[in-house]
Design a protein around this motif. Structure first.
Motif, short mmCIF file in Angstrom:
data_model
loop_
_atom_site.label_atom_id
_atom_site.label_comp_id
_atom_site.label_asym_id
_atom_site.label_seq_id
_atom_site.Cartn_x
_atom_site.Cartn_y
_atom_site.Cartn_z
N PHE A 29 4.87 -1.27 -10.94
CA PHE A 29 3.65 -1.49 -11.25
C PHE A 29 2.95 -0.57 -12.22
O PHE A 29 1.60 -1.12 -12.92
CB PHE A 29 2.73 -2.31 -10.21
CG PHE A 29 3.06 -2.85 -8.97
CD1 PHE A 29 3.06 -4.68 -9.53
CD2 PHE A 29 3.60 -3.10 -8.13
CE1 PHE A 29 3.46 -5.84 -8.51
CE2 PHE A 29 4.52 -4.05 -7.12
CZ PHE A 29 4.46 -5.12 -7.65
N GLU A 41 -3.34 -1.61 -11.05
CA GLU A 41 -2.67 -1.44 -11.04
C GLU A 41 -1.89 -1.62 -8.99
O GLU A 41 -1.41 -2.72 -8.84
CB GLU A 41 -2.02 -0.69 -11.67
CG GLU A 41 -1.80 -0.22 -13.35
CD GLU A 41 -1.06 1.19 -13.85
OE1 GLU A 41 -0.54 1.05 -14.81
OE2 GLU A 41 -1.36 2.15 -12.79
N ASP A 44 -2.31 -5.00 -8.34
CA ASP A 44 -0.89 -5.77 -9.06
C ASP A 44 -0.03 -5.69 -7.77
O ASP A 44 0.40 -6.93 -7.24
CB ASP A 44 -0.81 -5.88 -9.60
CG ASP A 44 -1.54 -6.21 -11.07
OD1 ASP A 44 -2.39 -7.41 -10.78
OD2 ASP A 44 -1.37 -5.61 -12.28
N ARG A 47 -1.68 -7.09 -4.73
CA ARG A 47 -1.36 -9.45 -4.32
C ARG A 47 0.10 -9.50 -4.51
O ARG A 47 0.65 -10.53 -4.02
CB ARG A 47 -1.69 -9.61 -5.55
CG ARG A 47 -3.24 -10.03 -5.63
CD ARG A 47 -3.59 -10.68 -7.36
NE ARG A 47 -4.48 -9.78 -7.82
CZ ARG A 47 -4.66 -8.87 -8.11
NH1 ARG A 47 -3.74 -8.17 -9.17
NH2 ARG A 47 -5.91 -8.63 -9.25
#
Length: 97
Positions: A29, A41, A44, A47
């Protein structure tokens, strides 16, 4: 019973990985390849980990809680703090071998 996947095992519904596997997973990431994980980052990564939407505000709070030098990034010296957070909130078990 453990189910072996590409980068980690799942035992009793928790992903298990070594600290080195955790670091390698995080590096995926690191979009700008600067060796640090920024708020975006991290969002992300979470997620993907949680399989859903994650707000920038929450990732900012997480960064604040694990970012010891308060520079807005998670670097190698703060990975252990992030690993502890992942164990507590992201259903991940980090194995220190």
């Amino acid at each position: 019973m453990a189910i072996k996947t590409r980068t980690y095992s799942v035992v009793d519904g928790k992903r298990q990985m070594t600290i080195d596997e955790f670091k390698r997973w995080l590096k995926k990431f690191d979009d700008d390849k600067d060796g640090r994980i920024s708020r975006d980052e991290l969002a992300d990564a979470i997620r993907v980990s949680r399989g859903g939407w994650f707000t920038g505000r929450k990732s900012k709070r997480i960064i604040g809680s694990v970012d010891a030098d308060r520079n807005g990034f998670i670097d190698d010296n703060e990975i252990k703090n992030l690993a502890e957070f992942a164990e507590k909130y992201l259903n991940i078990k980090i194995l220190y071998l």
